[in-house]
Design a protein around this motif. Structure first.
Motif, PDB file in Angstrom:
ATOM      1  N   LYS A 422      15.412  -3.736   4.864  1.00 54.56           N
ATOM      2  CA  LYS A 422      14.124  -3.156   4.486  1.00 54.56           C
ATOM      3  C   LYS A 422      13.077  -4.267   4.480  1.00 54.56           C
ATOM      4  O   LYS A 422      13.373  -5.401   4.089  1.00 54.56           O
ATOM      5  CB  LYS A 422      14.214  -2.496   3.111  1.00 54.56           C
ATOM      6  CG  LYS A 422      12.966  -1.709   2.758  1.00 54.56           C
ATOM      7  CD  LYS A 422      13.133  -0.978   1.429  1.00 54.56           C
ATOM      8  CE  LYS A 422      11.894  -0.159   1.104  1.00 54.56           C
ATOM      9  NZ  LYS A 422      12.042   0.565  -0.190  1.00 54.56           N
ATOM     10  N   PRO A 424       8.765  -5.351   3.689  1.00 52.23           N
ATOM     11  CA  PRO A 424       7.535  -4.950   2.983  1.00 52.23           C
ATOM     12  C   PRO A 424       6.598  -4.191   3.926  1.00 52.23           C
ATOM     13  O   PRO A 424       6.659  -4.318   5.158  1.00 52.23           O
ATOM     14  CB  PRO A 424       6.927  -6.284   2.550  1.00 52.23           C
ATOM     15  CG  PRO A 424       8.042  -7.286   2.628  1.00 52.23           C
ATOM     16  CD  PRO A 424       8.939  -6.814   3.711  1.00 52.23           C
ATOM     17  N   GLU A 425       5.712  -3.415   3.339  1.00 50.85           N
ATOM     18  CA  GLU A 425       4.776  -2.646   4.157  1.00 50.85           C
ATOM     19  C   GLU A 425       3.786  -3.557   4.900  1.00 50.85           C
ATOM     20  O   GLU A 425       3.357  -3.240   6.005  1.00 50.85           O
ATOM     21  CB  GLU A 425       4.015  -1.649   3.275  1.00 50.85           C
ATOM     22  CG  GLU A 425       4.909  -0.571   2.689  1.00 50.85           C
ATOM     23  CD  GLU A 425       4.099   0.438   1.883  1.00 50.85           C
ATOM     24  OE1 GLU A 425       2.855   0.269   1.791  1.00 50.85           O
ATOM     25  OE2 GLU A 425       4.700   1.374   1.348  1.00 50.85           O
ATOM     26  N   THR A 426       3.398  -4.666   4.272  1.00 54.14           N
ATOM     27  CA  THR A 426       2.453  -5.591   4.909  1.00 54.14           C
ATOM     28  C   THR A 426       3.147  -6.937   5.141  1.00 54.14           C
ATOM     29  O   THR A 426       3.874  -7.418   4.267  1.00 54.14           O
ATOM     30  CB  THR A 426       1.203  -5.794   4.046  1.00 54.14           C
ATOM     31  OG1 THR A 426       1.589  -6.306   2.771  1.00 54.14           O
ATOM     32  CG2 THR A 426       0.455  -4.484   3.862  1.00 54.14           C
ATOM     33  N   LEU A 427       2.887  -7.489   6.306  1.00 49.70           N
ATOM     34  CA  LEU A 427       3.461  -8.786   6.670  1.00 49.70           C
ATOM     35  C   LEU A 427       2.350  -9.735   7.089  1.00 49.70           C
ATOM     36  O   LEU A 427       1.264  -9.317   7.526  1.00 49.70           O
ATOM     37  CB  LEU A 427       4.470  -8.628   7.819  1.00 49.70           C
ATOM     38  CG  LEU A 427       5.715  -7.779   7.514  1.00 49.70           C
ATOM     39  CD1 LEU A 427       6.534  -7.603   8.779  1.00 49.70           C
ATOM     40  CD2 LEU A 427       6.545  -8.433   6.416  1.00 49.70           C
ATOM     41  N   ALA A 464      13.920  -8.667   3.011  1.00 49.08           N
ATOM     42  CA  ALA A 464      13.031  -9.620   2.333  1.00 49.08           C
ATOM     43  C   ALA A 464      13.679 -10.041   1.034  1.00 49.08           C
ATOM     44  O   ALA A 464      14.357  -9.252   0.368  1.00 49.08           O
ATOM     45  CB  ALA A 464      11.680  -8.982   2.079  1.00 49.08           C
TER      46      ALA A 464
END
Length: 544
Positions: A422, A424-427, A464
Motif C-alpha cells: 500500500k 500513500p495517496e500523495t508522493l 511505506a
C-alpha cells in the motif's frame, strides 16, 4: 511542339567524395577560382605596372632632354672658346670666310644636328643650310647672351623643334662678340627614348609572364586546398554544417591540441561559456578523463549531470558531444515504458488468444458447462489480481502490475503481490515515476530469472514505512552470477548476453538521484528454498 519548359541538364561537379556528402551550391555564371586569381593578378599587374611604366618613361624622357641640354651647353661652350670663332667675330674676314666649313666639320665630329654662330645682332655666320647664313636666328631669348649669360632651351627653329644652348662668345677684354649655339633636333631625342623603351620591354613582359605563372600556381594551390571547390561552394557548405550544428539538441565541441575551435549554442548553454574561440578545453571541462578512455562519462557540469562522449576524427581532431543526462534518462524511460507496455500487451494478447481457443473448442464439443467454469475461473483470477493492485492507490502503477500478471503467466511463473502492499495517496515529485521504472524492470528480471525452473515464483511488496518507501522483489531463480555481483547495476552489464544491461543501470541512476538505494541479496524461506531479493529504499521526505 512541346509546351513544357526544358529541364536544365544536370551538372556533374568534379569534387571529392567528402564534398559529395552534401549538396553544395553550384555557381555556373561565376568564373572558376583559378581563372579569377589569374585575371585578378593580370589586372592588378597592368593597373600598377602600366602607370609605373608610364611614369618611368616620362622620367626617362625628361632625363634624356636634360642630358641633351647639358651636352648642347658643353659643346656650345667649347665652340665659343675656339680661336677661329673669336677671330671671325672680331672682324677677321679670312676667318669669317672659312668659319662655316670649320664649324660643319665640328658638327660632324660632335654629332650635333646644327651649330650656329651669330654676331651681336643674332645674324647667322654659320648654318648647316647655307641659305640660312646671313639670316637672323629665330626662337628663344636673345637678350641673355648679350648680358654674358649662357642658357638652354627647347624651341622650334628653321630645322624643326630642337634642344639647344646659347653661349656668349667673348673677346679678350670681356666684350660680347656674338653667340655660339649647338642644337639637337627632338626627333633624335625621341628615337633614343623609344630605343630605351624597346630595350626594357622584354624585361617588362618577362616580369608580367612570371607574375601570371605564379598566379596560376597559387590558384592551383588554393583550389587544391579548397578540395577542388569554388569559394562560394565552400561558404555554402560551411553554412550548411553551421545550421546543422546549431539545430542539434546535443552540445558539440571540436577540439584540436587541447583548444576548442567549434562550439555550438547548445554546448555554450550547457557550459555557460561566453568565451571567444579558441579556448582551452580544460577551462570548461576540467574533469574530462584522459584521451585514452573512449567510453561515455557522466560529468557534473554547473551542477547538472551531463553525458560526455569523445570521438576522434580522421584528421586527429576530437569531437565531443554533451548530452543532458536528465533528457537522456527521460528518453530511456520512455523507451523502456514503451517496450514494457508492448510486452505486456503481447502477453495479454497471447493469453487472451489461448483462452478464446480453449473456449471455442469447448463450445464445439458441446461442453458448455466446462466453458462457463473456465470463464468464471478466469474472471475470478482477474478480479483477484485487480483487488491485489487496487490497494496501491495509484492507477499507473496498478496497471503496470496488472499487466505483469499476464507476463508472468506467459513465462510460467506465479506472481503474487504481498497483501501489505500500500502507498500513500500523495508522493514526492518523481517518486512514482521511479517506482514504476523500478517495478517494471525488477519484476521483468525476476520473472525471466525464475522462468523454466520448477515451481517458479515471484513475490512483490510495495509499501511505506516511517523511514520511507520500499519496493521488494523476490524470485526463486538461481541468483546473480558471482562475477556480476559488484557490477550488476553498471550500464551494459547483464547475465543475459550482449545488448542488455540498461534497465538496472537506469533504475540505479534514478534511485541515486532521489537519494535512495538499490540492494540485492540471497535468503532462504522457512522451507529452506533460496530466494533472490532486490530491495529499493526511497526516503520519505520531498526529493528535489
Amino acid at each position: 511542339m512541346s509546351l513544357r519548359p526544358a529541364l536544365p541538364r544536370p551538372v556533374r561537379l568534379s569534387v571529392p567524395e567528402l564534398a559529395r556528402e552534401v549538396a553544395l551550391p553550384y555557381t555556373p555564371r561565376l568564373l572558376r577560382v583559378q581563372t579569377r586569381v589569374f585575371l585578378t593578378t593580370l589586372g592588378a599587374f597592368l593597373l600598377l605596372a602600366l602607370p609605373l611604366a608610364l611614369l618611368a618613361s616620362l622620367v626617362l624622357r625628361g632625363g634624356l632632354y636634360q642630358t641633351f641640354a647639358d651636352r648642347a651647353l658643353r659643346e656650345s661652350q667649347l665652340m665659343a672658346t675656339l680661336p677661329p670663332v673669336v677671330s671671325a667675330l672680331s672682324g677677321d674676314k679670312v676667318a669669317r670666310t672659312q668659319l662655316n666649313a670649320l664649324v660643319n666639320r665640328y658638327r660632324v665630329v660632335l654629332r650635333a644636328d646644327y651649330i650656329v654662330i651669330t654676331d651681336q645682332s643674332a645674324i647667322r655666320l654659320t648654318h648647316p643650310n647655307p641659305d640660312q647664313i646671313g639670316q637672323r636666328m629665330v626662337g628663344g631669348d636673345f637678350k641673355a647672351f648679350l648680358r654674358g649669360q649662357s642658357m638652354t632651351e627647347t624651341v622650334a627653329g628653321t630645322l624643326g623643334p630642337s634642344v639647344r644652348a646659347k653661349v656668349p662668345v667673348l673677346a679678350g677684354d670681356g666684350r660680347v662678340l656674338g653667340l655660339a649655339s649647338v642644337g639637337f633636333l627632338l626627333p633624335r631625342v625621341e628615337d633614343v627614348f623609344w630605343n630605351v623603351v624597346r630595350a626594357a620591354l622584354p624585361w617588362y613582359l618577362a616580369a608580367l609572364g612570371l607574375a601570371l605563372l605564379l598566379a596560376n600556381l597559387l590558384a592551383r594551390r588554393v583550389r587544391a586546398t579548397l578540395l577542388d571547390l569554388e569559394p562560394e561552394q565552400v561558404a555554402g557548405g560551411l553554412l550548411h554544417f553551421r545550421t546543422v550544428l546549431n539545430t542539434l539538441q546535443d552540445g558539440v565541441l571540436v577540439v584540436r591540441a587541447g583548444q576548442i575551435y567549434v562550439m555550438n549554442p547548445q554546448a555554450r548553454a550547457m557550459l555557460g561559456a561566453s568565451h571567444r574561440l579558441p579556448v582551452p578545453l580544460r577551462d570548461l571541462l576540467p574533469d574530462l578523463p584522459a584521451q585514452e578512455d573512449r567510453s561515455p562519462h557522466t560529468l557534473d557540469v554547473r551542477g547538472q549531470p551531463v553525458l560526455v562522449d569523445v570521438h576522434t576524427a580522421e584528421d586527429g581532431a576530437q569531437v565531443i558531444t554533451l548530452r543532458d543526462l536528465a533528457r537522456v534518462q527521460a528518453l530511456a524511460d520512455e523507451l523502456t515504458q514503451s517496450r514494457r507496455y508492448a510486452e505486456l500487451l503481447r502477453a495479454q494478447t497471447h493469453e487472451f488468444t489461448n483462452r478464446l481457443h480453449t473456449l471455442a473448442g469447448l463450445l464445439h464439443l458441446g461442453e458448455t458447462q466446462e466453458a462457463l467454469q473456465l470463464i468464471h475461473a478466469q474472471a475470478a483470477r482477474h478480479t483477484a489480481h485487480a483487488d491485489a493492485v487496487r490497494q496501491l492507490g495509484h492507477v499507473r502503477l496498478a496497471a503496470l502490475l496488472l499487466g505483469k500478471f499476464d507476463r508472468a503467466a506467459e513465462l510460467g511463473v506465479t506472481l503474487t503481490i504481498d497483501p501489505l502492499s500500500k502507498l500513500p495517496e500523495t508522493l514526492a515529485p518523481g517518486v512514482l515515476d521511479a517506482l514504476e521504472l523500478a517495478a517494471g524492470n525488477l519484476i521483468e528480471n525476476a520473472c525471466e530469472a525464475a522462468s523454466g525452473l520448477p515451481d517458479a515464483r515471484v513475490q512483490v511488496l510495495i509499501a511505506a514505512d516511517p523511514e520511507g518507501l520500499i519496493l521488494e522483489v523476490r524470485d526463486t531463480g538461481n541468483g546473480v552470477p558471482p562475477a556480476l555481483l559488484t557490477s550488476l547495476t553498471h550500464r551494459g552489464v547483464s547475465s543475459k548476453g550482449s545488448g542488455r544491461g540498461v534497465g538496472l543501470a537506469l533504475v540505479q541512476e534514478r534511485v541515486a538521484a532521489l537519494g535512495g538505494t538499490l540492494t540485492h541479496d540471497r535468503l532462504p524461506d522457512p522451507t529452506g528454498r533460496l530466494w533472490t531479493r532486490f530491495t529499493l529504499d526511497l526516503p520519505a521526505g520531498d526529493t528535489p
